[in-house]
Design a protein around this motif. Structure first.
Motif, PDB file in Angstrom:
ATOM      1  N   MET A  71     -38.242  14.702 -85.695  1.00 38.38           N
ATOM      2  CA  MET A  71     -39.629  14.408 -86.048  1.00 38.38           C
ATOM      3  C   MET A  71     -39.760  13.127 -86.855  1.00 38.38           C
ATOM      4  SD  MET A  71     -42.294  16.221 -85.152  1.00 38.38           S
ATOM      5  CE  MET A  71     -43.436  15.987 -86.502  1.00 38.38           C
ATOM      6  N   LEU A  72     -38.823  12.887 -87.779  1.00 39.65           N
ATOM      7  CA  LEU A  72     -39.012  11.823 -88.767  1.00 39.65           C
ATOM      8  C   LEU A  72     -38.094  10.629 -88.591  1.00 39.65           C
ATOM      9  CD1 LEU A  72     -39.497  14.190 -91.814  1.00 39.65           C
ATOM     10  CD2 LEU A  72     -41.250  12.860 -90.668  1.00 39.65           C
ATOM     11  N   GLY A  73     -36.950  10.804 -87.975  1.00 42.44           N
ATOM     12  CA  GLY A  73     -36.089   9.668 -87.678  1.00 42.44           C
ATOM     13  C   GLY A  73     -35.144   9.248 -88.781  1.00 42.44           C
ATOM     14  N   THR A  74     -35.281   9.816 -89.987  1.00 41.98           N
ATOM     15  CA  THR A  74     -34.329   9.502 -91.052  1.00 41.98           C
ATOM     16  C   THR A  74     -33.938  10.775 -91.784  1.00 41.98           C
ATOM     17  OG1 THR A  74     -35.863   9.167 -92.910  1.00 41.98           O
ATOM     18  CG2 THR A  74     -35.526   7.290 -91.418  1.00 41.98           C
ATOM     19  N   ARG A  75     -32.709  10.800 -92.226  1.00 47.42           N
ATOM     20  CA  ARG A  75     -32.192  11.952 -92.958  1.00 47.42           C
ATOM     21  C   ARG A  75     -32.965  12.150 -94.277  1.00 47.42           C
ATOM     22  NH1 ARG A  75     -26.924  14.267 -92.843  1.00 47.42           N
ATOM     23  NH2 ARG A  75     -26.215  12.558 -91.549  1.00 47.42           N
ATOM     24  N   ALA A  76     -33.263  11.039 -94.970  1.00 46.04           N
ATOM     25  CA  ALA A  76     -33.934  11.148 -96.269  1.00 46.04           C
ATOM     26  C   ALA A  76     -35.322  11.763 -96.132  1.00 46.04           C
ATOM     27  CB  ALA A  76     -34.027   9.774 -96.925  1.00 46.04           C
ATOM     28  N   ASP A  77     -36.087  11.318 -95.145  1.00 46.66           N
ATOM     29  CA  ASP A  77     -37.421  11.878 -94.945  1.00 46.66           C
ATOM     30  C   ASP A  77     -37.343  13.350 -94.569  1.00 46.66           C
ATOM     31  OD1 ASP A  77     -38.818   9.560 -95.554  1.00 46.66           O
ATOM     32  OD2 ASP A  77     -38.843   8.841 -93.491  1.00 46.66           O
ATOM     33  N   ALA A  78     -36.365  13.700 -93.725  1.00 46.93           N
ATOM     34  CA  ALA A  78     -36.201  15.101 -93.331  1.00 46.93           C
ATOM     35  C   ALA A  78     -35.843  15.965 -94.537  1.00 46.93           C
ATOM     36  CB  ALA A  78     -35.123  15.216 -92.254  1.00 46.93           C
ATOM     37  N   GLU A  79     -34.963  15.463 -95.398  1.00 49.67           N
ATOM     38  CA  GLU A  79     -34.584  16.230 -96.586  1.00 49.67           C
ATOM     39  C   GLU A  79     -35.763  16.405 -97.533  1.00 49.67           C
ATOM     40  OE1 GLU A  79     -31.233  14.035 -98.023  1.00 49.67           O
ATOM     41  OE2 GLU A  79     -29.806  15.102 -96.735  1.00 49.67           O
ATOM     42  N   ASP A  80     -36.618  15.378 -97.655  1.00 47.90           N
ATOM     43  CA  ASP A  80     -37.813  15.491 -98.507  1.00 47.90           C
ATOM     44  C   ASP A  80     -38.730  16.601 -98.006  1.00 47.90           C
ATOM     45  OD1 ASP A  80     -36.945  13.452-100.119  1.00 47.90           O
ATOM     46  OD2 ASP A  80     -38.234  11.917 -99.233  1.00 47.90           O
ATOM     47  N   VAL A  81     -38.949  16.633 -96.679  1.00 46.31           N
ATOM     48  CA  VAL A  81     -39.826  17.649 -96.102  1.00 46.31           C
ATOM     49  C   VAL A  81     -39.236  19.044 -96.298  1.00 46.31           C
ATOM     50  CG1 VAL A  81     -40.612  18.593 -93.888  1.00 46.31           C
ATOM     51  CG2 VAL A  81     -41.056  16.206 -94.449  1.00 46.31           C
ATOM     52  N   LEU A  82     -37.947  19.192 -96.050  1.00 49.67           N
ATOM     53  CA  LEU A  82     -37.326  20.512 -96.194  1.00 49.67           C
ATOM     54  C   LEU A  82     -37.323  20.982 -97.646  1.00 49.67           C
ATOM     55  CD1 LEU A  82     -34.339  20.321 -93.690  1.00 49.67           C
ATOM     56  CD2 LEU A  82     -36.494  21.523 -93.430  1.00 49.67           C
ATOM     57  N   GLN A  83     -37.144  20.059 -98.576  1.00 49.67           N
ATOM     58  CA  GLN A  83     -37.175  20.441 -99.981  1.00 49.67           C
ATOM     59  C   GLN A  83     -38.564  20.944-100.366  1.00 49.67           C
ATOM     60  OE1 GLN A  83     -36.269  17.323-102.770  1.00 49.67           O
ATOM     61  NE2 GLN A  83     -35.879  18.740-104.434  1.00 49.67           N
ATOM     62  N   GLU A  84     -39.602  20.233 -99.920  1.00 52.39           N
ATOM     63  CA  GLU A  84     -40.961  20.658-100.224  1.00 52.39           C
ATOM     64  C   GLU A  84     -41.259  22.005 -99.563  1.00 52.39           C
ATOM     65  OE1 GLU A  84     -44.786  20.831-101.702  1.00 52.39           O
ATOM     66  OE2 GLU A  84     -43.078  19.583-102.313  1.00 52.39           O
ATOM     67  N   ALA A  85     -40.808  22.194 -98.329  1.00 55.33           N
ATOM     68  CA  ALA A  85     -41.027  23.462 -97.642  1.00 55.33           C
ATOM     69  C   ALA A  85     -40.332  24.607 -98.386  1.00 55.33           C
ATOM     70  CB  ALA A  85     -40.513  23.384 -96.209  1.00 55.33           C
ATOM     71  N   TRP A  86     -39.125  24.348 -98.855  1.00 54.70           N
ATOM     72  CA  TRP A  86     -38.380  25.371 -99.594  1.00 54.70           C
ATOM     73  C   TRP A  86     -39.103  25.761-100.885  1.00 54.70           C
ATOM     74  CZ3 TRP A  86     -34.966  29.002 -99.201  1.00 54.70           C
ATOM     75  CH2 TRP A  86     -34.272  29.472-100.313  1.00 54.70           C
ATOM     76  N   LEU A  87     -39.629  24.764-101.586  1.00 54.68           N
ATOM     77  CA  LEU A  87     -40.356  25.055-102.826  1.00 54.68           C
ATOM     78  C   LEU A  87     -41.598  25.894-102.542  1.00 54.68           C
ATOM     79  CD1 LEU A  87     -40.089  21.565-104.597  1.00 54.68           C
ATOM     80  CD2 LEU A  87     -38.878  23.670-105.204  1.00 54.68           C
ATOM     81  N   ARG A  88     -42.323  25.545-101.499  1.00 57.12           N
ATOM     82  CA  ARG A  88     -43.527  26.315-101.160  1.00 57.12           C
ATOM     83  C   ARG A  88     -43.174  27.725-100.705  1.00 57.12           C
ATOM     84  NH1 ARG A  88     -48.105  22.405 -98.432  1.00 57.12           N
ATOM     85  NH2 ARG A  88     -47.720  20.540 -99.704  1.00 57.12           N
ATOM     86  N   TRP A  89     -42.106  27.832 -99.941  1.00 58.00           N
ATOM     87  CA  TRP A  89     -41.661  29.145 -99.461  1.00 58.00           C
ATOM     88  C   TRP A  89     -41.313  30.067-100.622  1.00 58.00           C
ATOM     89  CZ3 TRP A  89     -41.809  32.458 -95.741  1.00 58.00           C
ATOM     90  CH2 TRP A  89     -40.799  33.384 -95.508  1.00 58.00           C
ATOM     91  N   ASN A  90     -40.742  29.499-101.676  1.00 57.68           N
ATOM     92  CA  ASN A  90     -40.355  30.307-102.831  1.00 57.68           C
ATOM     93  C   ASN A  90     -41.520  30.651-103.754  1.00 57.68           C
ATOM     94  OD1 ASN A  90     -37.370  30.872-102.947  1.00 57.68           O
ATOM     95  ND2 ASN A  90     -37.308  28.683-102.547  1.00 57.68           N
ATOM     96  N   ARG A  91     -42.681  29.998-103.527  1.00 59.46           N
ATOM     97  CA  ARG A  91     -43.846  30.278-104.378  1.00 59.46           C
ATOM     98  C   ARG A  91     -44.757  31.345-103.787  1.00 59.46           C
ATOM     99  NH1 ARG A  91     -44.091  24.431-105.433  1.00 59.46           N
ATOM    100  NH2 ARG A  91     -45.671  24.235-103.799  1.00 59.46           N
TER     101      ARG A  91
END
Length: 270
Positions: free
Chosen positions: A1-21
């Motif tokens: 979707m994003l083309g870079t590892r850094a952008d993908a990691e940012d999205v997954l980190q945000e998703a993980w935080l929301r999932w835990n809330r």
């Protein structure tokens, strides 16, 4: 979707935080919820990085992923990770890109994708058709074999590093394109170089500027033919190739020299 590892990691980190809330007892289908969440976060991220990529110096290429030997034999991996496909996806709108990935890579129905993206099912069908037609226009009818990949890669690297014009012309398709992503950090063409003669002459012209103590490793990149070039053991550039299976010649050469995108030698995907 994003083309870079850094952008993908940012999205997954945000998703993980929301999932835990959230209260997970309130989620009937966690897989669907998470796909919807990550899809929408990825769409938001694509829109945010658009301005950043417009300010990029020279061509922008997706981040190369070094894959373990033998990975190019996996049709599924080659299809989903190939540099060529990722480049094509960059030309789609963010929503077309999301629809294509969800439909083709994960097999979601049009109705499910409509729910994830906030579009109608009819709109999703149209987006999926448009994206698939766009991708199919760039897909070869027959894929080159791993042996063909290695043979043409070896020939190109020997000719490019050695500055052999005749050998370069023999391995390049007439309409070959060379795209270099350096973000202005090295002297590379700011626009794609097109045509066999033009690309061959460019590589001959830069022979004196190859760094010392070169190391060359032929290794699959995004599941397809590629090579890692090192200097004193440090990554210098990653080549990715698109080979015309009809005649075994290179029709696109992508080179990533931007240090921010170069993988460490220990970051090989298995």
């Amino acid at each position: 979707m994003l083309g870079t590892r850094a952008d993908a990691e940012d999205v997954l980190q945000e998703a993980w935080l929301r999932w835990n809330r959230i209260d997970r007892d309130e989620v009937d289908e966690p897989r669907a919820y998470l796909f919807r969440l990550v899809t929408r976060l990825a769409l938001d991220q694509l829109r945010r990085v658009k301005a950043r990529r417009e300010a990029y110096v020279g061509p922008w290429l997706p981040e190369p992923l070094l894959t373990s030997p033998g990975a190019e034999e996996s049709t599924e991996l080659t299809e989903s990770l190939s540099m060529g496909l990722l480049v094509v996806l960059e030309s789609l709108t963010p929503v077309e890109r999301a629809v294509f990935v969800l439909r083709e890579a994960f097999g979601f129905s049009h109705a499910e994708i409509a729910e994830m993206t906030g579009r109608t099912e009819r709109a999703v069908r149209q987006l999926a058709y448009r994206a698939r037609r766009h991708v199919d226009a760039r897909r070869p009818r027959r894929a080159a074999t791993p042996a063909e990949h290695r043979e043409v890669t070896e020939r190109f690297l020997a000719a490019a590093i050695g500055g052999d014009l005749a050998a370069l012309l023999s391995v390049l398709a007439p309409d070959v394109a060379f795209v270099a992503d350096a973000d202005g950090r090295s002297e590379t063409p700011r626009q794609p170089v097109r045509g066999a003669r033009e690309v061959a002459e460019y590589f001959v012209s830069v022979v004196p500027f190859w760094p010392p103590h070169l190391g060359v490793e032929i290794i699959p990149v995004n599941g397809g033919p590629g090579a890692l070039i090192t200097t004193d053991g440090r990554p210098f550039l990653v080549f990715s190739f698109d080979i015309d299976p009809a005649d075994g010649r290179l029709r696109e050469i992508d080179a990533v020299l931007n240090p921010a995108k170069l993988p460490g030698r220990d970051r090989v995907e298995r």
